[in-house]
Structures are given as C-alpha cells and as structure tokens.
Design an enzyme around this catalytic site. Structure first.
Site, PDB file in Angstrom:
ATOM      1  CD  GLU A   1       3.951  -0.687   5.590  1.00 12.42           C
ATOM      2  OE1 GLU A   1       3.775  -1.815   5.091  1.00 12.42           O
ATOM      3  OE2 GLU A   1       3.111  -0.144   6.336  1.00 12.42           O
TER       4      GLU A   1
ATOM      5  CG  HIS B   1      -0.709   1.901   7.148  1.00 13.47           C
ATOM      6  ND1 HIS B   1      -1.550   1.171   6.325  1.00 13.47           N
ATOM      7  CD2 HIS B   1       0.150   0.994   7.681  1.00 13.47           C
ATOM      8  CE1 HIS B   1      -1.235  -0.098   6.365  1.00 13.47           C
ATOM      9  NE2 HIS B   1      -0.196  -0.245   7.180  1.00 13.47           N
TER      10      HIS B   1
ATOM     11  CG  HIS C   1      -0.129  -0.186   2.509  1.00 15.32           C
ATOM     12  ND1 HIS C   1       0.556   0.824   3.140  1.00 15.32           N
ATOM     13  CD2 HIS C   1       0.086  -1.302   3.235  1.00 15.32           C
ATOM     14  CE1 HIS C   1       1.159   0.347   4.215  1.00 15.32           C
ATOM     15  NE2 HIS C   1       0.894  -0.944   4.294  1.00 15.32           N
TER      16      HIS C   1
END
Length: 278
Positions: free
Chosen positions: A134, A115, A103
C-alpha cells in the site's frame, strides 16, 4: 503550505490484533483511539511548523474512524467510502503527504498485520517489476499528483519497506517492533507521540529545503497482481484491460498512473464477490 495525512490503523501505536482494527469488535475502541493519537501528534507538529492547513484522509476499513471534533479549524477531514483515490483521496494540491499507521506488504516476515489492500484477495502485486504494498502504490499515486511523501509511521518492517522504496530523504517513524503478524514490542503513546511530532518537524524541514521529490516510475505502468486462488482470478479477469498471465496472476498496462488504482480496486471487488462461494 498545505499538508496531507493518509491515516491507516494497523500500523498505529500499540495495535497488534485484527480485533483491534475491526469496527465490529469491542477491542476496536483501542485501535481507534491509538490511530487518533498518532494523527493528533502529526497535526500538532505540522501546524507548529507553519502549515496553513492539514487535510486528513481516514484510510482504514469503512474510513469513518476519526472524529472531526478532535481537530481545530485549520484541519479538514475526508471520511467515508468509496472514494475515487481511496487512501490518497484529497492529496491533489497539497505540498506534501504523510502516511500514518501504515503496515508492511503481504508476506513480510515479523510484520504486524501485514497485507496488501485486501488480505482475502491480494497475494502480491508489482508495478514495473517492483514489488510493493500500500505504501508504494499510494506513494506512486501521490507522485502522479505532484505530491511527495515525506514521512511514514508504522512498525519496523513498514519503515524498512518504505525507506528502501522511497529513498533516504524519507523520514520513517517506527512505533513498534513486529515479533510476528500478531505480536509486537510496543512503545507507549506518550513516546510515539513525541517520535511522530519530531518526525513531522524533521520531514517538513527537509521539504522546505527542497530535498523531497515525488515518487515516480517511468510510464507505461505495468501492474501485475496475484490473487489468492483461481476462482478469484476467474472473476477478476473480466475487468476491462486485464490480461491473465498465470493461473492466479493478472496483468494491466496503462499510461496513466491513476488508472492503476481504478483497475486494482475493480479486481478486488470482483475477486471479493467470489468469497461466499469458494
């Protein structure tokens, strides 16, 4: 050839809701099934392309979402948590990495469930001045192990983020178009299975031609992480090596890329401990 797969859930086919990625909610069964379907398509492509083995790292939440019984003898599954390298545990020694179901970073517009590692504590982070989520941090850790990231899958926003950071040789596979944080225009599992299958085949063809390089930044590595509030930052500033540069921002410098993960997760643990008292 040994292929590594880091498998998250928020960017999986059809997933749009926090309830679908929460193991305490009934809707989680859908998210878990979609994560598995995406992984199965990638594994099938990797093995047909000549991979002698595939290592899958279950990288979402408790990291116990995937069922080893679903895969054949050429596949190994890393499951459970905590793990020293978290979402990229087990990448060492592999020839290439694939990030599935990823994501976009926190704060990305029209990105499904955006996030950065922990939605309750991390507001933003950067390494050597480059803002990343990430995908970037995990690619940097893989790069420190000499492993190139050759393909990612997720929504449109994730694919744009990954491509801009990791370069044109990266194969991106969009399984949905984000319409907001909790809504998307989704493709069917049949369609995305074919997209992921073709994407893995294309990425491995590039790898065999020598077109893929590990993602690297020049040392020393300067990590700046901004937390959600000052109480979290008060607690996280106790982590060894942390320098507080603003009310909600910590700075950490190291010569070793893998130490970034150790520091970041220590910060999140300390910050998370304050949540019940905020």
């Amino acid at each position: 050839m040994k292929i590594y797969i880091s498998s998250d859930m928020e960017g999986s086919t059809g997933v749009v809701s926090a309830a679908q990625v929460d193991c305490t909610k009934p809707q989680y069964l859908f998210g878990r099934a979609m994560q598995a379907a995406d992984v199965e398509a990638a594994v099938r492509a990797a093995l047909e392309a000549g991979a002698e083995g595939v290592v899958i790292n279950d990288s979402h939440c408790t990291m116990t979402n995937l069922d080893i019984a679903k895969f054949g003898g050429e596949v190994q599954l890393i499951t459970g948590t905590p793990k020293l390298l978290g979402m990229v545990e087990g990448a060492r020694g592999c020839d290439a990495a694939i990030f599935l179901g990823y994501h976009a970073m926190a704060g990305t517009e029209k990105a499904v469930l955006d996030h950065t590692f922990d939605q309750y504590t991390i507001y933003s982070l950067s390494v050597n001045g480059r803002k990343m989520g990430e995908t970037g941090v995990n690619a940097l850790l893989c790069g420190a192990l000499g492993v190139p990231v050759i393909m990612v899958s997720g929504d449109d926003a994730l694919c744009m983020e990954a491509g801009s950071l990791l370069g044109p040789e990266l194969v991106t596979c969009s399984v949905k178009e984000g319409l907001g944080r909790g809504a998307a225009l989704c493709l069917t599992p049949e369609s995305t299975a074919e997209l992921i299958y073709s994407g893995v085949k294309k990425a491995l063809a590039r790898l065999k031609k020598g077109e893929c390089r590990p993602f690297a930044l020049e040392a020393p590595y300067l990590l700046e992480v901004t937390l959600m509030n000052t109480l979290q930052t008060d607690a996280a500033s106790l982590v060894p090596g942390a320098m507080r540069t603003a009310a909600r921002t910590l700075r950490f410098e190291t010569e070793e890329a893998l130490e970034l993960r150790r520091f970041l997760y220590s910060v999140m643990e300390c910050a998370s401990a304050t949540l019940s008292g905020f």
